[in-house]
Design a protein around this motif. Sequence first.
Motif, PDB file in Angstrom:
ATOM      1  N   THR A   1       0.828  -1.206   0.000  1.00  0.00           N
ATOM      2  CA  THR A   1       0.000   0.000   0.000  1.00  0.00           C
ATOM      3  C   THR A   1       0.861   1.256   0.000  1.00  0.00           C
ATOM      4  OG1 THR A   1      -1.758  -1.181   1.160  1.00  0.00           O
ATOM      5  CG2 THR A   1      -1.831   1.227   1.230  1.00  0.00           C
ATOM      6  N   ALA A   2       1.920   1.254   0.785  1.00  0.00           N
ATOM      7  CA  ALA A   2       2.818   2.416   0.826  1.00  0.00           C
ATOM      8  C   ALA A   2       3.468   2.652  -0.534  1.00  0.00           C
ATOM      9  CB  ALA A   2       3.885   2.219   1.899  1.00  0.00           C
ATOM     10  N   ARG A   3       3.872   1.582  -1.210  1.00  0.00           N
ATOM     11  CA  ARG A   3       4.478   1.731  -2.540  1.00  0.00           C
ATOM     12  C   ARG A   3       3.454   2.264  -3.550  1.00  0.00           C
ATOM     13  NH1 ARG A   3       9.985   1.384  -1.942  1.00  0.00           N
ATOM     14  NH2 ARG A   3      10.536  -0.494  -0.816  1.00  0.00           N
ATOM     15  N   VAL A   4       2.225   1.766  -3.496  1.00  0.00           N
ATOM     16  CA  VAL A   4       1.192   2.204  -4.437  1.00  0.00           C
ATOM     17  C   VAL A   4       0.823   3.668  -4.184  1.00  0.00           C
ATOM     18  CG1 VAL A   4      -1.217   1.864  -5.129  1.00  0.00           C
ATOM     19  CG2 VAL A   4       0.297  -0.106  -4.887  1.00  0.00           C
ATOM     20  N   VAL A   5       0.670   4.046  -2.924  1.00  0.00           N
ATOM     21  CA  VAL A   5       0.356   5.441  -2.603  1.00  0.00           C
ATOM     22  C   VAL A   5       1.486   6.353  -3.062  1.00  0.00           C
ATOM     23  CG1 VAL A   5       0.030   7.064  -0.686  1.00  0.00           C
ATOM     24  CG2 VAL A   5      -1.226   4.913  -0.723  1.00  0.00           C
ATOM     25  N   THR A   6       2.720   5.916  -2.864  1.00  0.00           N
ATOM     26  CA  THR A   6       3.867   6.691  -3.339  1.00  0.00           C
ATOM     27  C   THR A   6       3.785   6.888  -4.849  1.00  0.00           C
ATOM     28  OG1 THR A   6       5.283   5.840  -1.574  1.00  0.00           O
ATOM     29  CG2 THR A   6       6.385   6.776  -3.480  1.00  0.00           C
ATOM     30  N   LEU A   7       3.556   5.806  -5.575  1.00  0.00           N
ATOM     31  CA  LEU A   7       3.514   5.871  -7.036  1.00  0.00           C
ATOM     32  C   LEU A   7       2.395   6.786  -7.524  1.00  0.00           C
ATOM     33  CD1 LEU A   7       4.649   4.845  -9.730  1.00  0.00           C
ATOM     34  CD2 LEU A   7       2.989   2.981  -9.592  1.00  0.00           C
ATOM     35  N   VAL A   8       1.206   6.620  -7.001  1.00  0.00           N
ATOM     36  CA  VAL A   8       0.058   7.421  -7.456  1.00  0.00           C
ATOM     37  C   VAL A   8       0.280   8.901  -7.155  1.00  0.00           C
ATOM     38  CG1 VAL A   8      -2.401   7.873  -7.067  1.00  0.00           C
ATOM     39  CG2 VAL A   8      -1.598   5.532  -7.367  1.00  0.00           C
ATOM     40  N   SER A   9       0.750   9.206  -5.957  1.00  0.00           N
ATOM     41  CA  SER A   9       0.937  10.616  -5.617  1.00  0.00           C
ATOM     42  C   SER A   9       2.060  11.245  -6.430  1.00  0.00           C
ATOM     43  CB  SER A   9       1.181  10.783  -4.117  1.00  0.00           C
ATOM     44  OG  SER A   9       2.359  10.125  -3.729  1.00  0.00           O
ATOM     45  N   LEU A  10       3.091  10.484  -6.756  1.00  0.00           N
ATOM     46  CA  LEU A  10       4.170  11.032  -7.579  1.00  0.00           C
ATOM     47  C   LEU A  10       3.729  11.235  -9.024  1.00  0.00           C
ATOM     48  CD1 LEU A  10       7.329   9.124  -6.271  1.00  0.00           C
ATOM     49  CD2 LEU A  10       6.498  11.392  -5.647  1.00  0.00           C
ATOM     50  N   ILE A  11       2.903  10.356  -9.533  1.00  0.00           N
ATOM     51  CA  ILE A  11       2.385  10.523 -10.898  1.00  0.00           C
ATOM     52  C   ILE A  11       1.507  11.772 -10.975  1.00  0.00           C
ATOM     53  CG2 ILE A  11       0.789   9.531 -12.594  1.00  0.00           C
ATOM     54  CD1 ILE A  11       1.975   6.775 -11.879  1.00  0.00           C
ATOM     55  N   VAL A  12       0.642  11.958  -9.981  1.00  0.00           N
ATOM     56  CA  VAL A  12      -0.204  13.160  -9.958  1.00  0.00           C
ATOM     57  C   VAL A  12       0.669  14.407  -9.865  1.00  0.00           C
ATOM     58  CG1 VAL A  12      -1.926  14.422  -8.601  1.00  0.00           C
ATOM     59  CG2 VAL A  12      -2.230  11.989  -9.047  1.00  0.00           C
TER      60      VAL A  12
ATOM     61  N   VAL B   1      13.183  15.024  -9.533  1.00  0.00           N
ATOM     62  CA  VAL B   1      13.128  14.166  -8.352  1.00  0.00           C
ATOM     63  C   VAL B   1      11.868  13.312  -8.382  1.00  0.00           C
ATOM     64  CG1 VAL B   1      12.707  14.280  -5.860  1.00  0.00           C
ATOM     65  CG2 VAL B   1      14.618  15.515  -6.832  1.00  0.00           C
ATOM     66  N   THR B   2      10.767  13.901  -8.813  1.00  0.00           N
ATOM     67  CA  THR B   2       9.511  13.165  -8.913  1.00  0.00           C
ATOM     68  C   THR B   2       9.623  12.040  -9.941  1.00  0.00           C
ATOM     69  OG1 THR B   2       8.309  15.174  -8.324  1.00  0.00           O
ATOM     70  CG2 THR B   2       7.033  13.404  -9.312  1.00  0.00           C
ATOM     71  N   ILE B   3      10.231  12.317 -11.077  1.00  0.00           N
ATOM     72  CA  ILE B   3      10.423  11.279 -12.103  1.00  0.00           C
ATOM     73  C   ILE B   3      11.319  10.161 -11.572  1.00  0.00           C
ATOM     74  CG2 ILE B   3      11.394  10.826 -14.407  1.00  0.00           C
ATOM     75  CD1 ILE B   3       8.651  12.310 -14.341  1.00  0.00           C
ATOM     76  N   PHE B   4      12.386  10.528 -10.862  1.00  0.00           N
ATOM     77  CA  PHE B   4      13.263   9.526 -10.260  1.00  0.00           C
ATOM     78  C   PHE B   4      12.488   8.675  -9.252  1.00  0.00           C
ATOM     79  CE2 PHE B   4      16.162   8.156  -6.894  1.00  0.00           C
ATOM     80  CZ  PHE B   4      17.071   7.417  -7.639  1.00  0.00           C
ATOM     81  N   GLY B   5      11.643   9.315  -8.436  1.00  0.00           N
ATOM     82  CA  GLY B   5      10.838   8.581  -7.466  1.00  0.00           C
ATOM     83  C   GLY B   5       9.861   7.627  -8.125  1.00  0.00           C
ATOM     84  N   ILE B   6       9.274   8.057  -9.239  1.00  0.00           N
ATOM     85  CA  ILE B   6       8.369   7.174  -9.985  1.00  0.00           C
ATOM     86  C   ILE B   6       9.120   5.957 -10.510  1.00  0.00           C
ATOM     87  CG2 ILE B   6       6.987   6.978 -12.105  1.00  0.00           C
ATOM     88  CD1 ILE B   6       6.168   9.920 -11.655  1.00  0.00           C
ATOM     89  N   ALA B   7      10.283   6.183 -11.104  1.00  0.00           N
ATOM     90  CA  ALA B   7      11.076   5.069 -11.647  1.00  0.00           C
ATOM     91  C   ALA B   7      11.476   4.098 -10.540  1.00  0.00           C
ATOM     92  CB  ALA B   7      12.315   5.613 -12.361  1.00  0.00           C
ATOM     93  N   TYR B   8      11.948   4.619  -9.417  1.00  0.00           N
ATOM     94  CA  TYR B   8      12.362   3.751  -8.308  1.00  0.00           C
ATOM     95  C   TYR B   8      11.172   2.964  -7.761  1.00  0.00           C
ATOM     96  CZ  TYR B   8      14.032   2.179  -3.807  1.00  0.00           C
ATOM     97  OH  TYR B   8      14.357   1.394  -2.731  1.00  0.00           O
ATOM     98  N   THR B   9      10.034   3.613  -7.607  1.00  0.00           N
ATOM     99  CA  THR B   9       8.856   2.929  -7.075  1.00  0.00           C
ATOM    100  C   THR B   9       8.366   1.855  -8.043  1.00  0.00           C
ATOM    101  OG1 THR B   9       8.264   4.955  -5.905  1.00  0.00           O
ATOM    102  CG2 THR B   9       6.565   3.285  -6.104  1.00  0.00           C
TER     103      THR B   9
END
Length: 177
Positions: free
Chosen positions: A26-37, A69-77
């Motif tokens: 859940t934490a990974r999915v929330v991270t991904l969705v919020s970074l995409i937005v 940084v957001t793009i990097f976070g999306i890729a890592y997630t």
Amino acid sequence: MPHMNPQYDDVASDKYGTKFPKTSLTARVVTLVSLIVSAAVLKTNTVSFDDVTFLSYKTFHSYKYTFYVTIFGIAYTLLQLPSAIYYMKQKNHLISSFGYLKFNFYADKIVVFLLATGAGAAFGLTMDLKKLDSNGNDSKVQDFLTIAYIPSAFLLVGGIAAGISSVHSSLALTKNN
């Protein structure tokens, strides 16, 4: 001694309980969705004044930093998501070597740090620019700056969710020792 309610029995689970893999995913999915937005809003927030002059995230270094940084976070997630899905289904890590768990431990800490600095940079710049135009003379600039708060807030939410993932990777590392 088993509990009266079977939901509290952790016989078939690891020592952290049955909800640990679910909260990890859940934490990974929330991270991904919020970074995409955050990336989408940051990328689409533009204001044109005439044919030549416009404002976008590319105009300011802090917003560019936040975007990358957001793009990097999306890729890592996205790289971490299959492992989290496997962990939720199997209750065992996809790669359970100590080196992999140590990599996750340090990588999660770095990602949380980057996301936090990106959110701080965007919030700080937006607040400073709003102070410069405190009279609200140009409504287009005010609209741009008001919308700039949105990706910052989503990036902050993503950073908090990544922090939860970071705690999970810490616990996984200490459990394996």
